[in-house]
Design a protein around this motif. Structure first.
Motif, PDB file in Angstrom:
ATOM      1  N   CYS A 144     -48.248  13.596 105.063  1.00 28.32           N
ATOM      2  CA  CYS A 144     -48.368  14.386 103.630  1.00 28.32           C
ATOM      3  C   CYS A 144     -49.555  13.969 102.930  1.00 28.32           C
ATOM      4  CB  CYS A 144     -47.019  14.207 103.018  1.00 28.32           C
ATOM      5  SG  CYS A 144     -46.916  14.978 101.552  1.00 28.32           S
ATOM      6  N   VAL A 145     -50.049  15.277 102.712  1.00 27.24           N
ATOM      7  CA  VAL A 145     -51.532  15.049 101.921  1.00 27.24           C
ATOM      8  C   VAL A 145     -51.371  15.677 100.582  1.00 27.24           C
ATOM      9  CG1 VAL A 145     -54.162  15.279 101.950  1.00 27.24           C
ATOM     10  CG2 VAL A 145     -52.861  14.535 104.045  1.00 27.24           C
ATOM     11  N   ASN A 146     -51.625  14.979  99.427  1.00 31.33           N
ATOM     12  CA  ASN A 146     -51.251  15.675  98.132  1.00 31.33           C
ATOM     13  C   ASN A 146     -50.265  16.768  98.101  1.00 31.33           C
ATOM     14  OD1 ASN A 146     -53.537  14.438  97.326  1.00 31.33           O
ATOM     15  ND2 ASN A 146     -54.934  15.934  97.609  1.00 31.33           N
ATOM     16  N   GLY A 147     -49.199  16.269  98.530  1.00 29.82           N
ATOM     17  CA  GLY A 147     -47.872  17.101  98.862  1.00 29.82           C
ATOM     18  C   GLY A 147     -47.650  18.107  99.809  1.00 29.82           C
ATOM     19  N   VAL A 148     -48.626  18.325 100.659  1.00 29.42           N
ATOM     20  CA  VAL A 148     -48.670  19.288 101.844  1.00 29.42           C
ATOM     21  C   VAL A 148     -48.579  18.492 103.061  1.00 29.42           C
ATOM     22  CG1 VAL A 148     -50.063  21.151 102.946  1.00 29.42           C
ATOM     23  CG2 VAL A 148     -50.156  20.730 100.467  1.00 29.42           C
ATOM     24  N   GLN A 149     -47.517  18.825 103.981  1.00 26.54           N
ATOM     25  CA  GLN A 149     -47.371  18.358 105.383  1.00 26.54           C
ATOM     26  C   GLN A 149     -48.585  18.914 106.107  1.00 26.54           C
ATOM     27  OE1 GLN A 149     -45.688  16.009 106.502  1.00 26.54           O
ATOM     28  NE2 GLN A 149     -43.992  15.885 104.854  1.00 26.54           N
ATOM     29  N   ILE A 150     -49.209  17.942 106.893  1.00 26.21           N
ATOM     30  CA  ILE A 150     -50.563  18.383 107.713  1.00 26.21           C
ATOM     31  C   ILE A 150     -50.144  17.480 108.973  1.00 26.21           C
ATOM     32  CG2 ILE A 150     -52.824  17.828 108.266  1.00 26.21           C
ATOM     33  CD1 ILE A 150     -53.601  18.256 104.905  1.00 26.21           C
ATOM     34  N   PRO A 151     -50.173  18.266 110.303  1.00 28.27           N
ATOM     35  CA  PRO A 151     -49.991  17.581 111.384  1.00 28.27           C
ATOM     36  C   PRO A 151     -51.131  16.630 111.836  1.00 28.27           C
ATOM     37  CG  PRO A 151     -50.306  19.874 111.830  1.00 28.27           C
ATOM     38  CD  PRO A 151     -50.622  19.578 110.166  1.00 28.27           C
ATOM     39  N   LEU A 152     -50.857  15.560 112.196  1.00 26.26           N
ATOM     40  CA  LEU A 152     -51.993  14.556 112.734  1.00 26.26           C
ATOM     41  C   LEU A 152     -51.962  14.800 114.224  1.00 26.26           C
ATOM     42  CD1 LEU A 152     -53.872  12.209 111.815  1.00 26.26           C
ATOM     43  CD2 LEU A 152     -52.061  10.589 112.409  1.00 26.26           C
ATOM     44  N   GLU A 153     -53.011  15.522 114.571  1.00 27.81           N
ATOM     45  CA  GLU A 153     -52.993  16.171 115.867  1.00 27.81           C
ATOM     46  C   GLU A 153     -53.794  15.078 116.710  1.00 27.81           C
ATOM     47  OE1 GLU A 153     -54.864  19.703 115.453  1.00 27.81           O
ATOM     48  OE2 GLU A 153     -53.244  20.531 114.615  1.00 27.81           O
ATOM     49  N   LYS A 154     -54.459  14.119 116.493  1.00 29.84           N
ATOM     50  CA  LYS A 154     -55.172  13.311 117.127  1.00 29.84           C
ATOM     51  C   LYS A 154     -55.380  11.651 116.335  1.00 29.84           C
ATOM     52  CE  LYS A 154     -59.585  14.648 115.222  1.00 29.84           C
ATOM     53  NZ  LYS A 154     -60.712  15.443 115.435  1.00 29.84           N
ATOM     54  N   PRO A 155     -55.662  10.643 116.928  1.00 29.06           N
ATOM     55  CA  PRO A 155     -55.811   9.406 116.234  1.00 29.06           C
ATOM     56  C   PRO A 155     -56.910   9.611 115.502  1.00 29.06           C
ATOM     57  CG  PRO A 155     -55.500   9.194 118.691  1.00 29.06           C
ATOM     58  CD  PRO A 155     -55.756  10.442 118.561  1.00 29.06           C
ATOM     59  N   GLN A 156     -57.088   9.294 114.311  1.00 22.85           N
ATOM     60  CA  GLN A 156     -57.827   9.367 113.201  1.00 22.85           C
ATOM     61  C   GLN A 156     -58.021   8.302 112.453  1.00 22.85           C
ATOM     62  OE1 GLN A 156     -57.790  13.182 111.503  1.00 22.85           O
ATOM     63  NE2 GLN A 156     -59.926  13.511 111.834  1.00 22.85           N
ATOM     64  N   THR A 157     -59.176   7.890 111.843  1.00 24.06           N
ATOM     65  CA  THR A 157     -59.345   6.988 110.536  1.00 24.06           C
ATOM     66  C   THR A 157     -59.268   8.035 109.416  1.00 24.06           C
ATOM     67  OG1 THR A 157     -61.635   6.962 110.427  1.00 24.06           O
ATOM     68  CG2 THR A 157     -60.452   5.315 111.970  1.00 24.06           C
ATOM     69  N   LEU A 158     -58.945   7.054 108.278  1.00 26.52           N
ATOM     70  CA  LEU A 158     -58.802   7.629 107.198  1.00 26.52           C
ATOM     71  C   LEU A 158     -60.364   8.357 106.782  1.00 26.52           C
ATOM     72  CD1 LEU A 158     -57.658   8.399 104.344  1.00 26.52           C
ATOM     73  CD2 LEU A 158     -57.963   6.094 103.628  1.00 26.52           C
ATOM     74  N   LEU A 159     -61.102   7.421 106.916  1.00 26.28           N
ATOM     75  CA  LEU A 159     -62.631   8.162 106.540  1.00 26.28           C
ATOM     76  C   LEU A 159     -62.836   9.550 107.357  1.00 26.28           C
ATOM     77  CD1 LEU A 159     -65.544   7.674 105.336  1.00 26.28           C
ATOM     78  CD2 LEU A 159     -66.022   6.257 107.343  1.00 26.28           C
ATOM     79  N   GLY A 160     -62.677   9.381 109.085  1.00 28.88           N
ATOM     80  CA  GLY A 160     -62.960  10.612 109.600  1.00 28.88           C
ATOM     81  C   GLY A 160     -62.050  11.675 109.032  1.00 28.88           C
ATOM     82  N   PHE A 161     -60.780  11.530 108.613  1.00 29.55           N
ATOM     83  CA  PHE A 161     -60.001  12.612 108.083  1.00 29.55           C
ATOM     84  C   PHE A 161     -60.667  13.276 106.778  1.00 29.55           C
ATOM     85  CE2 PHE A 161     -57.015  13.914 105.129  1.00 29.55           C
ATOM     86  CZ  PHE A 161     -56.368  15.039 105.787  1.00 29.55           C
ATOM     87  N   LEU A 162     -61.046  12.273 106.020  1.00 27.33           N
ATOM     88  CA  LEU A 162     -61.609  12.821 104.674  1.00 27.33           C
ATOM     89  C   LEU A 162     -62.712  13.490 104.915  1.00 27.33           C
ATOM     90  CD1 LEU A 162     -61.001   9.572 102.485  1.00 27.33           C
ATOM     91  CD2 LEU A 162     -59.701  11.847 102.364  1.00 27.33           C
ATOM     92  N   LYS A 163     -63.791  13.134 105.816  1.00 27.95           N
ATOM     93  CA  LYS A 163     -64.933  13.913 105.983  1.00 27.95           C
ATOM     94  C   LYS A 163     -64.699  15.112 106.711  1.00 27.95           C
ATOM     95  CE  LYS A 163     -68.350  10.086 106.326  1.00 27.95           C
ATOM     96  NZ  LYS A 163     -69.237   9.341 107.294  1.00 27.95           N
ATOM     97  N   GLU A 164     -63.640  15.190 107.481  1.00 22.89           N
ATOM     98  CA  GLU A 164     -63.362  16.416 108.254  1.00 22.89           C
ATOM     99  C   GLU A 164     -62.838  17.532 107.296  1.00 22.89           C
ATOM    100  OE1 GLU A 164     -59.796  16.798 111.334  1.00 22.89           O
ATOM    101  OE2 GLU A 164     -61.514  16.317 112.374  1.00 22.89           O
ATOM    102  N   GLN A 165     -62.010  16.909 106.463  1.00 25.41           N
ATOM    103  CA  GLN A 165     -61.590  17.820 105.040  1.00 25.41           C
ATOM    104  C   GLN A 165     -62.507  18.230 104.208  1.00 25.41           C
ATOM    105  OE1 GLN A 165     -58.452  19.298 105.240  1.00 25.41           O
ATOM    106  NE2 GLN A 165     -58.506  18.299 107.553  1.00 25.41           N
ATOM    107  N   GLY A 166     -63.728  17.554 104.306  1.00 25.84           N
ATOM    108  CA  GLY A 166     -64.815  17.968 103.481  1.00 25.84           C
ATOM    109  C   GLY A 166     -64.958  17.188 102.085  1.00 25.84           C
ATOM    110  N   TYR A 167     -64.162  16.091 101.959  1.00 25.61           N
ATOM    111  CA  TYR A 167     -64.271  15.348 100.729  1.00 25.61           C
ATOM    112  C   TYR A 167     -65.400  14.578 100.705  1.00 25.61           C
ATOM    113  CZ  TYR A 167     -59.221  15.933 100.197  1.00 25.61           C
ATOM    114  OH  TYR A 167     -58.033  16.649 100.051  1.00 25.61           O
ATOM    115  N   ASN A 168     -66.027  14.591  99.367  1.00 30.23           N
ATOM    116  CA  ASN A 168     -67.256  13.900  98.939  1.00 30.23           C
ATOM    117  C   ASN A 168     -66.734  12.250  98.591  1.00 30.23           C
ATOM    118  OD1 ASN A 168     -69.118  12.315  97.627  1.00 30.23           O
ATOM    119  ND2 ASN A 168     -69.771  14.077  96.504  1.00 30.23           N
ATOM    120  N   ILE A 169     -66.814  11.480  99.587  1.00 32.05           N
ATOM    121  CA  ILE A 169     -66.074  10.157  99.539  1.00 32.05           C
ATOM    122  C   ILE A 169     -66.618   9.332  98.265  1.00 32.05           C
ATOM    123  CG2 ILE A 169     -66.215   7.772 100.793  1.00 32.05           C
ATOM    124  CD1 ILE A 169     -64.994  10.106 102.211  1.00 32.05           C
TER     125      ILE A 169
END
Length: 66
Positions: A2-27
């Motif tokens: 669950c990310v910010n109240g929205v269910q998101i399937p985790l489709e592959k093993p991933q780090t938090l950093l990888g996920f954030l970059k994939e989603q376009g967040y400015n770290i």
């Protein structure tokens, strides 16, 4: 997971950093809470996400005074 109240399937093993970059967040302009614990930015690359994780991403906003 669950990310910010929205269910998101985790489709592959991933780090938090990888996920954030994939989603376009400015770290440099966010803070992340994972499972009710604020995570240090230095740890993002070491944190493996799990299906049951609850993530809250907060963006910092610039502003002025009125």
């Amino acid at each position: 997971m669950c990310v910010n109240g929205v269910q998101i399937p985790l489709e592959k093993p991933q780090t938090l950093l990888g996920f954030l970059k994939e989603q376009g967040y400015n770290i440099h302009r966010i803070a992340v809470e994972r499972n009710e614990k604020i995570e240090a930015k230095e740890s993002y690359a070491d944190i493996q996400l799990n299906d049951g994780d609850v993530i809250e991403v907060v963006s910092f906003m610039g502003g002025g005074t009125l």
